[in-house]
Scaffold this active site. Sequence first.
Site, short mmCIF file in Angstrom:
data_model
loop_
_atom_site.label_atom_id
_atom_site.label_comp_id
_atom_site.label_asym_id
_atom_site.label_seq_id
_atom_site.Cartn_x
_atom_site.Cartn_y
_atom_site.Cartn_z
N HIS A 73 0.78 -1.27 0.00
CA HIS A 73 0.00 0.00 0.00
C HIS A 73 0.80 1.29 0.00
O HIS A 73 0.22 2.34 -0.29
CB HIS A 73 -0.96 0.06 1.20
N ASP A 265 3.61 -8.42 0.86
CA ASP A 265 4.27 -9.29 1.84
C ASP A 265 3.40 -10.47 2.30
O ASP A 265 3.92 -11.58 2.46
CB ASP A 265 4.79 -8.48 3.05
O1 LIG Z 1 -0.99 -3.27 5.35
C1 LIG Z 1 -0.64 -4.42 5.28
C2 LIG Z 1 -1.42 -5.43 4.51
O2 LIG Z 1 -2.67 -4.97 4.12
C3 LIG Z 1 0.59 -4.88 6.02
O3 LIG Z 1 0.74 -6.23 6.00
C4 LIG Z 1 1.79 -4.28 5.45
O4 LIG Z 1 1.96 -4.97 4.24
C5 LIG Z 1 3.01 -4.32 6.36
O5 LIG Z 1 3.34 -5.54 6.93
P1 LIG Z 1 4.60 -5.79 7.94
O6 LIG Z 1 5.76 -5.03 7.40
O7 LIG Z 1 4.16 -5.40 9.29
O8 LIG Z 1 4.84 -7.26 7.87
#
Ligand SMILES: O=C(CO)[C@@H](O)[C@H](O)COP(=O)(O)O
Length: 504
Positions: A73, A265
Amino acid sequence: MSTLVAGVDTSTQSCKVVVRDAETGALRRFGSASHPDGTEVDPAAWWDALGAAVAAAGGLDDVAALAVGGQQHGMVALDADGDVVRPALLWNDTRSAQAARDLVRELGDGDEAVGAQAWADAIGSVPVASLTVTKLRWLRDAEPENAARVAAVALPHDWLTWRIAGYGPAGDPTAPLGPDLDALVTDASDASGTGYWDATRVASPDAAGSGREGYRLDLLELALGRTDVVLPRVVGPSSVAGVAHPGVAGADVEGGALLGPGAGDNAGAALGLGMTAGDVAVSIGTSGVVSAVVPERTADGSGLINGFSDATGRYLLLAVTLNASRVLDAARAVLGVDHAGLSRLALQAPPGADGLVLVPYLEGERMPNRPDATGTLHGVTLKTSTPAHLARAYVEGMLCGLADGLDALRALGVRVERVQLVGGGAQSEAVRQFAPQVLGLPVTVPEPGEYVADGAARQAAWVLAASRAGGEADPPGWGTASGTVSEADEVPAIRAQYAAVRDR
Ligand SMILES: O=C(CO)[C@@H](O)[C@H](O)COP(=O)(O)O
Ligand SMILES: Nc1ncnc2c1ncn2[C@@H]1O[C@H](COP(=O)(O)OP(=O)(O)O)[C@@H](O)[C@H]1O
């Protein structure tokens, strides 16, 4: 000599690089480097961290393919010279909360509930401050001069893939191919988190096409006020997305290192864990994520569940909280202990911490959508005023938020047979022991590992196999992660006391 592939996870807090054997999946090398703190970051810091992580992993000259998974995002807005118009706003930046409300109301012609369902039908999710589309609206409203300069919008993993391929700001010596914005590529899993891409418009993930048919330019226009910007080409899950610049990877490999499309991720983790129907992953990183792979896209108008795409041509349902591992970090700061110390303390208090309850909205919250909320501690008495009670309340409060996400997934009909606990927070013994008490079912803790980077490496191996086979191949088997099972009787009182104060 065996063929090697690499996977990168450019996550919120750090960059991780794994090098694995393409055939067996055996781990050969690993490196990581930190990212700066904060919810807006100059992407140059991700590029620097990648360089440091690659060096720590012994370089990537010998890898035949590479893919990047990353935090979803984040708004990486580029000008015509390939420079960022401002630091990237990350998924956990909540300044676009009002923009999200405005977009929902506008699509519903003034009716919020109608708008929420219309967005869910259009893109699989109801916009909250995390989604890129709301950040573009915020940019238009708050920084019109920057909005006017936007020539392309990418996501963290797209931008890093572009840089690895040798593109970048004009005049940057590390970007010999210059600022070719049309060379930006992404994949369905990350495109589905922008808020202006509709997976159902794409006939099949591998269908030949422009890679841009899924974009909802009407929704982009609603946010940014115009559509004359380059959006990354969406590449199929096992398709070659480019070739790494030899200065970054593949210098010793004939033809260079192939680039995979990469992934968001959580889709990367699903691929790394080999998730199938019945599997639910609970990830405790900066974000808390409860996810499941399903065959059909959903349209949850309540906004609790995001209906994203996965990295294999299926869909990935996500419930995401803003408050996970950093709740544990906050508890450590308050108590002045390290990770092991927090865990030891929490394990000394009884389940439910004698009624001490933390509602952990320390950074606002996303699921439920409460961007302006703060955390609250309930049930403070003489008895509960001990470090052990406080430690347990922080861990339980964080897990209760995730249990609500699991309920929301079940409410959409997701079958939950196995829960796998991953992310930095899964290393906590207290988290592992309390999780089954709160979630109400046994929890498998895979061997500690970097499952997002592993998923990216697996994608790289898949892309390599497909290119060698002339286009068709299955993802490499690589076996599934072994792990330990944490079992305990459910303690319903923990969630009951949390539910009693959560909505106050
Ligand atoms: O906003 C989301 C998924 O919608 C999060 O999963 C981000 O993608 C960040 O993840 P991490 O860095 O905390 O693993
Ligand atoms: N032993 C541990 N116990 C609990 N939390 C831990 C432990 N080790 C690391 N962490 C936490 O994990 C987080 C980083 O996890 P990670 O999944 O890499 O996050 P992200 O993907 O958001 O960058 C940090 O907040 C860190 O404090």
